[in-house]
Every structure is written in C-alpha cells, then in structure tokens.
Design an enzyme around this catalytic site. Structure first.
Site, PDB file in Angstrom:
ATOM      1  N   SER A  25      10.088 -25.174  10.481  1.00 35.68           N
ATOM      2  CA  SER A  25      10.367 -23.971   9.705  1.00 35.68           C
ATOM      3  C   SER A  25      10.218 -22.758  10.608  1.00 35.68           C
ATOM      4  O   SER A  25       9.794 -22.865  11.762  1.00 35.68           O
ATOM      5  CB  SER A  25       9.401 -23.855   8.521  1.00 35.68           C
ATOM      6  N   LYS A  26      10.567 -21.603  10.072  1.00 33.74           N
ATOM      7  CA  LYS A  26      10.433 -20.372  10.858  1.00 33.74           C
ATOM      8  C   LYS A  26       8.985 -20.149  11.270  1.00 33.74           C
ATOM      9  O   LYS A  26       8.706 -19.595  12.328  1.00 33.74           O
ATOM     10  CB  LYS A  26      10.943 -19.186  10.044  1.00 33.74           C
ATOM     11  N   ARG A  27       8.060 -20.570  10.403  1.00 35.18           N
ATOM     12  CA  ARG A  27       6.644 -20.407  10.715  1.00 35.18           C
ATOM     13  C   ARG A  27       6.128 -21.505  11.638  1.00 35.18           C
ATOM     14  O   ARG A  27       4.984 -21.467  12.075  1.00 35.18           O
ATOM     15  CB  ARG A  27       5.835 -20.417   9.411  1.00 35.18           C
TER      16      ARG A  27
END
Length: 407
Positions: free
Chosen positions: A239-241
């Site tokens: 994910s982006k995180r």
C-alpha cells in the site's frame, strides 16, 4: 494514480491480448463520484503510454463499443435496470440509511453476517406507491435467488463456491440514479463483448454477484482470472503506507519501462524457460494464464532495479543516450556530444536506472583538482582527465596517449 497493483493487471491484460490478437480495452469506471479526482484519467493515460500499454479502445482512441467512460453510459444502465425490473430480477428498495444501519447493527449483535434482509422485496404495488408519495427515493436491488450455490470458474483459483444466502439482495442502482460498480461492469462487459476479465483477487468476492447478473441477462460468462495479492517486504499488503510507489514515481526515478512490464508480469506468472529477464516480445510469446500461481507474492524492489539494469544494458546505444539525456545534470548536459556518447557507452553496464547516469559519469568527467589529501590514484585520474578534456576528438588513441603521458 496508477499503482503497482492495477498496473500489474493492465500488464497481464495487455500481454494476453497481444498474444491472442485481441483488443485491449481501457474503460474508466468513474461512477463512484466521491472518489473521482479530476486529473486521474490524464495520469492513467500517461502511465499506460510510458509503459507501452496503449489501449486499442478507450476514451482517447475511441472504438465501436464506446463511450469508454462509465459516466457517459448512464442511459444504457438505466435501460438495463428497467429490463431487470420488468422481469422481476430487481425491485425498488425504500429503506433509509438509518434503517439499514440499525438492521446491520442488530445482525452483528446476534453474531450474524450482515447483509440486506430483503424487507422491500415483497412490497405490493400499493405499498410502493405509498412510499413514493412520502417522498422516498428508492434504490434498485437485485433479487438474489434463495439458497442457491453460485460457482465462479476461475482460471487461477479454480471453482469458488458461495451460497446465495451469504450475499443478500445487493444494490445495482443508487437513489441518485448512478449504477453501482458490480452492475455497471456487467452491463459494460456485455456491451463491449469482453471475453477475458483479468484483475486482482480482491475482486473475486464481487464475481459471484456478477455471475448472477450475467445469467439474468442470459449472457455467456467471460473467462475470469483473479491474480494474487502483492505484499510488501514485511509480507503485509502493499500500500502507499507500506512501500508502494506509483508508476509515475518509477518513471521519474529513471526506471526502464520494459523492466516494470517484465517485473509486474513476474509477480503473477513465470516463464517456462525459468528466465527472469524477459524482453517484451518473449513475454507476449510465452504468456499463459495457466501459469499464474494462486499464492500471494512479495514485491522485491531490488529485483526490479536489477531488471531495469538488464533492460538498460540491452538497449541500442543511441536509444540509451536519448533516454539518459533528460536526467543529465546541467554540467554533464553541456559536455560535447561525442563525449557523452563515449561516456554512456563506457558506463552502460553500471546503470540500474537512467537517473544513475551522473554518478556513473562522474569518474570520467571529474573536475581536475590538486590537493595533497588526494592519493596517487586520484591524482593520476585527475591528470588524465585534464588531458582528455582538451582532446576534442575523444578517440581511443587520445585516451591511450593521455594515460601513457601520466604513467
């Protein structure tokens, strides 16, 4: 922005299409208005073009089954919904959000799996008219058959079975008149004559609902292939995180686009040759949905960088020079054309990305300095550089003579 997950799906769709001689379709699914970002479509087009995955049909290309934005196909969804309503495959639901929330909480409190109870399914015509008179604007729900086993024949995961009692009657048209994702994609897949649907496994749970709607429209099912989840190095969903980068970020970082296509295909599929460095032509020739594994895969940025280096090394020199030019520092960009060509040829095997070019050229074009702290080797290199920088021909003989002079 196009990210690793949906770019991987695009890669597989494009490869299968090219292998089979079909048409690669780009459809913009923008009926979820609250999630739309004005510049997203332009970014998708730019990223697909950079990856070399230009669609055969789409918003920019056009095609016989357009338009290719769902927001421009609303009338066709209304017609399809009216057809289901007339044949009792759908019904209006007047439940408010508060009523649905209360129903959901009560089901959870009993330890049940929340889904719509079907309370509006058997309303009489009079009862429906009363609710309309009260100003209630209905959604439209699909009438899921009771206690039926629904089977999705998936190329990757085999037969996936769900009992219809687990689904509940789902919304196909919202009160604002917009079609939901599941309904719109079925309508579009039928209208656009889609033969293969290749997407992430996260969509597998939607597919049983879609199968019911294909059947309601008496239409043959497309072939479904759901590809496994991509995990980060910590084995959590990418994910982006969690380390995921957009395709635009890889472009800006100087990765070779063929390396992204190569690597993203390997996240699902493996070549029968066992090779990992796969030029695009080989990918097209060898791609097979039957070779997609069902296990989750871990994204390895080190392998992606290595593949980028392999694809860069395989480039024609003139193409490589053109590719690195936008990444040159102002100082390196002012070097003589022949000097850049010789420099790129000398360091090409050291480049993992096009952006590595300046660090790779530094030993060849360093500014001569005279400092006591430099060791003999550094002073020798600087001395050669001082001589070479005055040699406009940049010939092999010129380099040889410079080294002999210093030696």
């Amino acid at each position: 922005m196009l990210h690793v997950g949906n770019a991987r799906a695009a890669v597989l769709n494009w490869l299968v299409t090219r292998s089979a001689g079909g048409s690669f379709v780009l459809r913009i699914e923008d009926t979820d208005v609250e999630r739309n970002v004005a510049t997203s479509e332009d970014a998708i087009h730019a990223d697909l073009h950079w990856l070399g995955l230009d669609p055969d049909e789409g918003p920019l290309q056009g095609g016989i089954d357009g338009p290719y934005r769902q927001s421009e196909r609303l009338a066709s969804y209304r017609t399809a919904a009216d057809d289901l309503l007339a044949r009792d495959y759908a019904y209006p639901c007047f439940c408010t959000k508060d009523e649905l929330d209360a129903e959901r909480e009560a089901t959870l409190a009993r330890g049940g799996q929340p889904h719509y109870s079907g309370r509006c399914r058997n309303l009489t015509g009079t009862e429906r008219a009363e609710r309309v008179a009260q100003g209630r604007v209905p959604s439209l729900r699909f009438a899921v058959p009771h206690d039926r086993e629904i089977v999705v024949h998936d190329i990757v995961y085999g037969d996936v079975r769900v009992n219809s009692s687990e689904l509940g009657d789902f919304i196909i048209v919202r009160p604002d008149g917009l079609a939901t994702y599941n309904f719109a994609v079925v309508c579009d897949d039928i209208a656009m004559r889609i033969t293969h649907v290749i997407r992430g496994v996260g969509h597998l749970s939607n597919t049983h609902r879609q199968v019911l709607m294909f059947e309601a429209f008496d239409h043959a099912l497309p072939a479904f292939a759901h590809v496994p989840t991509v995990l980060g190095e910590d084995r959590q969903k990418l994910s982006k995180r969690n380390g995921a980068q957009s395709i635009a970020e890889y472009r800006e970082a100087g990765y070779h686009p063929d390396a992204l296509v190569n690597y993203l295909s390997l996240l699902s599929w493996s070549s029968p040759t066992g090779s990992e460095f796969l030029p695009r032509e080989q990918l097209i020739a060898e791609i097979s949905l039957d070779r997609i594994g069902a296990a989750d895969v871990v994204f390895d940025p080190t392998k992606l960088r290595w593949l980028s280096g392999k694809h860069i090394e395989a480039m024609q020199l003139d193409d490589l020079i053109d590719a690195v030019r936008p990444f040159l520092t102002q100082e390196n960009a002012q070097l003589p054309v022949d000097a850049v060509a010789i420099g790129v040829a000398a360091v090409r095997s050291h480049l993992m990305t096009f952006a590595d070019i300046n660090d790779a050229l530094a030993p060849l074009f360093m500014t001569p300095v005279d400092a006591p702290a430099l060791d003999d080797g550094q002073r020798a290199v600087n001395a050669v550089a001082a001589i070479v920088l005055q040699d406009a021909e940049w010939s092999v003989q010129g380099l040889t003579d410079a080294i002999k002079l210093v030696g």
